[in-house]
Design a protein around this motif. Structure first.
Motif, PDB file in Angstrom:
ATOM      1  N   UNK A  51       0.845  -1.201   0.000  1.00  0.00           N
ATOM      2  CA  UNK A  51       0.000   0.000   0.000  1.00  0.00           C
ATOM      3  C   UNK A  51       0.880   1.251   0.000  1.00  0.00           C
ATOM      4  N   UNK A  52       1.940   1.239   0.790  1.00  0.00           N
ATOM      5  CA  UNK A  52       2.869   2.374   0.818  1.00  0.00           C
ATOM      6  C   UNK A  52       3.475   2.595  -0.570  1.00  0.00           C
ATOM      7  N   UNK A  53       3.813   1.535  -1.270  1.00  0.00           N
ATOM      8  CA  UNK A  53       4.367   1.672  -2.622  1.00  0.00           C
ATOM      9  C   UNK A  53       3.377   2.314  -3.584  1.00  0.00           C
ATOM     10  N   UNK A  54       2.088   2.079  -3.378  1.00  0.00           N
ATOM     11  CA  UNK A  54       1.059   2.652  -4.251  1.00  0.00           C
ATOM     12  C   UNK A  54       0.650   4.066  -3.863  1.00  0.00           C
ATOM     13  N   UNK A  55       0.504   4.323  -2.556  1.00  0.00           N
ATOM     14  CA  UNK A  55      -0.101   5.576  -2.096  1.00  0.00           C
ATOM     15  C   UNK A  55       0.766   6.402  -1.148  1.00  0.00           C
ATOM     16  N   UNK A  56       1.870   5.870  -0.697  1.00  0.00           N
ATOM     17  CA  UNK A  56       2.672   6.571   0.307  1.00  0.00           C
ATOM     18  C   UNK A  56       2.178   6.197   1.695  1.00  0.00           C
ATOM     19  N   UNK A  85      -6.031  10.919  -2.556  1.00  0.00           N
ATOM     20  CA  UNK A  85      -5.777   9.978  -3.657  1.00  0.00           C
ATOM     21  C   UNK A  85      -6.210   8.554  -3.314  1.00  0.00           C
ATOM     22  N   UNK A  86      -5.915   8.105  -2.114  1.00  0.00           N
ATOM     23  CA  UNK A  86      -6.312   6.757  -1.696  1.00  0.00           C
ATOM     24  C   UNK A  86      -7.829   6.643  -1.628  1.00  0.00           C
ATOM     25  N   UNK A 102     -16.542   9.799   2.260  1.00  0.00           N
ATOM     26  CA  UNK A 102     -17.165  10.933   1.563  1.00  0.00           C
ATOM     27  C   UNK A 102     -16.861  12.241   2.295  1.00  0.00           C
ATOM     28  N   UNK A 103     -16.960  12.233   3.620  1.00  0.00           N
ATOM     29  CA  UNK A 103     -16.666  13.441   4.404  1.00  0.00           C
ATOM     30  C   UNK A 103     -15.194  13.833   4.305  1.00  0.00           C
ATOM     31  N   UNK A 104     -14.302  12.847   4.358  1.00  0.00           N
ATOM     32  CA  UNK A 104     -12.870  13.157   4.264  1.00  0.00           C
ATOM     33  C   UNK A 104     -12.499  13.683   2.878  1.00  0.00           C
ATOM     34  N   UNK A 105     -13.123  13.159   1.842  1.00  0.00           N
ATOM     35  CA  UNK A 105     -12.882  13.667   0.489  1.00  0.00           C
ATOM     36  C   UNK A 105     -13.340  15.117   0.402  1.00  0.00           C
ATOM     37  N   UNK A 106     -14.514  15.415   0.968  1.00  0.00           N
ATOM     38  CA  UNK A 106     -14.990  16.802   0.995  1.00  0.00           C
ATOM     39  C   UNK A 106     -13.994  17.684   1.737  1.00  0.00           C
ATOM     40  N   UNK A 107     -13.521  17.216   2.896  1.00  0.00           N
ATOM     41  CA  UNK A 107     -12.546  17.981   3.673  1.00  0.00           C
ATOM     42  C   UNK A 107     -11.291  18.266   2.845  1.00  0.00           C
ATOM     43  N   UNK A 108     -10.786  17.250   2.165  1.00  0.00           N
ATOM     44  CA  UNK A 108      -9.560  17.413   1.382  1.00  0.00           C
ATOM     45  C   UNK A 108      -9.738  18.386   0.221  1.00  0.00           C
ATOM     46  N   UNK A 109     -10.956  18.549  -0.254  1.00  0.00           N
ATOM     47  CA  UNK A 109     -11.231  19.481  -1.349  1.00  0.00           C
ATOM     48  C   UNK A 109     -11.389  20.919  -0.874  1.00  0.00           C
ATOM     49  N   UNK A 110     -11.538  21.139   0.429  1.00  0.00           N
ATOM     50  CA  UNK A 110     -11.692  22.497   0.949  1.00  0.00           C
ATOM     51  C   UNK A 110     -10.335  23.205   0.963  1.00  0.00           C
ATOM     52  N   UNK A 111     -10.345  24.508   0.710  1.00  0.00           N
ATOM     53  CA  UNK A 111      -9.079  25.244   0.687  1.00  0.00           C
ATOM     54  C   UNK A 111      -8.494  25.462   2.084  1.00  0.00           C
TER      55      UNK A 111
END
Length: 148
Positions: A51-56, A85-86, A102-111
């Motif tokens: 997983x680390x090799x794919x996503x860090x 990304x993951x 879904x909530x974490x993706x929204x969070x990551x998209x916030x500036x």
């Protein structure tokens, strides 16, 4: 290693959430997104390495062992970009933790919302705090279904 397998690991053994950051120089709370998975045995280490090799991310090992004598390993990602990304890759395959993803993706998209940042917006700060509370509420034990 495929997206379905990683999604299953996170559904069963994982944690998706936000960690409050302690920074005295900031007036508002800031949060760091995190994905964690904990497992035992050398097999876990090999899985996490893939997983680390794919996503860090990072693998940690604890010196304590389980009652069965197995080593404990944890995998975690705390980078906003890597978490995003993951989650974008595995979200379609999640069942148990789909709402958290879904909530974490929204969070990551916030500036960025640091008060000293040019794009500071108190509404975004408020939404980040709401996401943090929603994630906490999703972790609370749910009542068992009853038949009447």
């Amino acid at each position: 290693m495929n997206k379905h397998y990683i999604a299953g690991l996170i559904d069963g053994e994982g944690y998706l959430g936000l960690i409050p950051c302690k920074n005295k120089n900031l007036k508002n709370k800031s949060f760091e997104p995190v994905i964690k998975i904990g497992m035992t045995g050398i097999e876990a280490k090999h899985i996490f390495e893939q997983i680390v090799n794919l996503y860090g991310g990072k693998i940690e090992s604890y010196t304590r062992t389980t009652s069965m004598g197995r080593q404990v390993y944890t995998f975690n990602i705390k980078s906003k970009k890597k978490v995003y990304n993951l989650l974008k890759d595995i979200q379609p395959y999640l069942y148990v933790k789909k709402a958290q993803a879904k909530l974490l993706i929204e969070f990551c998209n916030l500036p960025i919302t640091h008060t000293r940042h040019a794009n500071y917006n108190p509404e975004i700060v408020k939404r980040k705090e709401e996401i943090y509370q929603e994630l906490k509420n999703l972790k609370l034990p749910q009542p068992l279904a009853t038949t009447n």
